[in-house]
Write an enzyme that holds these catalytic residues in place. Sequence first.
Site, PDB file in Angstrom:
ATOM      1  N   ASP A  49       0.837  -1.201   0.000  1.00 41.02           N
ATOM      2  CA  ASP A  49       0.000   0.000   0.000  1.00 41.02           C
ATOM      3  C   ASP A  49       0.867   1.244   0.000  1.00 41.02           C
ATOM      4  O   ASP A  49       1.728   1.419   0.870  1.00 41.02           O
ATOM      5  CB  ASP A  49      -0.904   0.003   1.239  1.00 41.02           C
ATOM      6  CG  ASP A  49      -1.787   1.234   1.316  1.00 41.02           C
ATOM      7  OD1 ASP A  49      -2.974   1.120   0.952  1.00 41.02           O
ATOM      8  OD2 ASP A  49      -1.303   2.307   1.731  1.00 41.02           O
ATOM      9  N   TYR A  54       2.670  10.169  -0.255  1.00 39.53           N
ATOM     10  CA  TYR A  54       3.835   9.677   0.479  1.00 39.53           C
ATOM     11  C   TYR A  54       5.143  10.011  -0.235  1.00 39.53           C
ATOM     12  O   TYR A  54       6.220   9.923   0.373  1.00 39.53           O
ATOM     13  CB  TYR A  54       3.768   8.161   0.667  1.00 39.53           C
ATOM     14  CG  TYR A  54       2.527   7.639   1.342  1.00 39.53           C
ATOM     15  CD1 TYR A  54       1.633   8.486   2.011  1.00 39.53           C
ATOM     16  CD2 TYR A  54       2.219   6.282   1.298  1.00 39.53           C
ATOM     17  CE1 TYR A  54       0.487   7.991   2.607  1.00 39.53           C
ATOM     18  CE2 TYR A  54       1.076   5.779   1.905  1.00 39.53           C
ATOM     19  CZ  TYR A  54       0.212   6.636   2.542  1.00 39.53           C
ATOM     20  OH  TYR A  54      -0.924   6.138   3.124  1.00 39.53           O
ATOM     21  N   LYS A  83      -3.190   5.822  -4.067  1.00 39.37           N
ATOM     22  CA  LYS A  83      -4.286   6.741  -3.764  1.00 39.37           C
ATOM     23  C   LYS A  83      -4.158   8.028  -4.555  1.00 39.37           C
ATOM     24  O   LYS A  83      -3.046   8.466  -4.871  1.00 39.37           O
ATOM     25  CB  LYS A  83      -4.290   7.062  -2.257  1.00 39.37           C
ATOM     26  CG  LYS A  83      -4.253   5.832  -1.371  1.00 39.37           C
ATOM     27  CD  LYS A  83      -4.109   6.181   0.098  1.00 39.37           C
ATOM     28  CE  LYS A  83      -3.844   4.935   0.917  1.00 39.37           C
ATOM     29  NZ  LYS A  83      -2.439   4.449   0.796  1.00 39.37           N
ATOM     30  N   HIS A 116      -7.883   9.537  -1.526  1.00 39.22           N
ATOM     31  CA  HIS A 116      -7.177   9.609  -0.250  1.00 39.22           C
ATOM     32  C   HIS A 116      -8.019  10.277   0.842  1.00 39.22           C
ATOM     33  O   HIS A 116      -8.061   9.797   1.975  1.00 39.22           O
ATOM     34  CB  HIS A 116      -5.857  10.350  -0.431  1.00 39.22           C
ATOM     35  CG  HIS A 116      -4.801   9.934   0.539  1.00 39.22           C
ATOM     36  ND1 HIS A 116      -3.462   9.954   0.249  1.00 39.22           N
ATOM     37  CD2 HIS A 116      -4.880   9.465   1.812  1.00 39.22           C
ATOM     38  CE1 HIS A 116      -2.766   9.522   1.284  1.00 39.22           C
ATOM     39  NE2 HIS A 116      -3.611   9.223   2.245  1.00 39.22           N
TER      40      HIS A 116
END
Length: 308
Positions: A49, A54, A83, A116
């Site tokens: 994931d 990120y 996401k 997200h």
Amino acid sequence: MANTILQETTKLSNGVEMPVFGLGVWKSNNAQAAESVQVAIKNGYRLIDTAKQYGNEAGVGFGIQQALVDNHLNRKDLFVTTKIFNGDQGYLSTLHNFDEQLKRLRLTYVDLLLIHWPVDGKYLDTWTALEKLYHEGKVRAIGVSNFDEANLADLENLHRLMPQVNQMEFNPLVQEEHLFNKMNGLGVTMEAWSPLGGGEALNDPTIKAIAEKHGKTTAQTILRFDYQMGVITIPKSAHEERIIANAAIDDFALSEDEMAQIKGMNKEQHTIWHQDFAWHKGSEETGVKDTVSTWNDTDEYLKKKVRY
């Protein structure tokens, strides 16, 4: 003996089989994410994931490709989630930016694509874009993250596809009981981010006592609780011994009384929630403005060659 937790899957509402346990890479730079992904896959993990926010999709993409080679696996053996970044939401922007995400991940499709956060005024258009990607075969399943009951009701009112997954903060301190019931009624599977609950949960005396009884760590005890609640879990770690230990929860079970004790810890205590963001109604001036994490190793991992 093979780890049965890592082999176990759950069937999503569209029939896709999703592993119940995997690896998260939040707050990892590209080098850390690439290494964690390779270590996890080597040790039997099949669910990975990540997210654009990120800033480590390049590292995850390299790690996946290297692990496929090293472990003689095929792409279909893995389940990869990413996401849509909050700043990319909207119909056309989602479609364009998702193509860029695929390039960073070195993939032609992802198994699960999530919104997200439910950005006000945009998440319905974003959902329409996800439906298009789903019907085009660029994603095998679509879902959301951090959607409350009202957000899910908005999607339900579209009378189209419902999310297959809602990834929420879920752990002993925030168990989303009412939302969980709503999701079960809609056929939406719960997936946990922050499944360990941080230091407060890990150091809780109730958890410690149950862990000692079973000869397990507090982290393993919490992850076993999440698993028995029927929640998909994706704990993050950058250390091989912890990646292995996190998944070692298939050799014990929590009793009904122990589950009830942990359920009693629920505070619905979100560490971050809608009102903390600039895009949420009423918080445009004071909320957090989203940015994509930037790491100085991104270019290196975009160009890094897989070793054969």
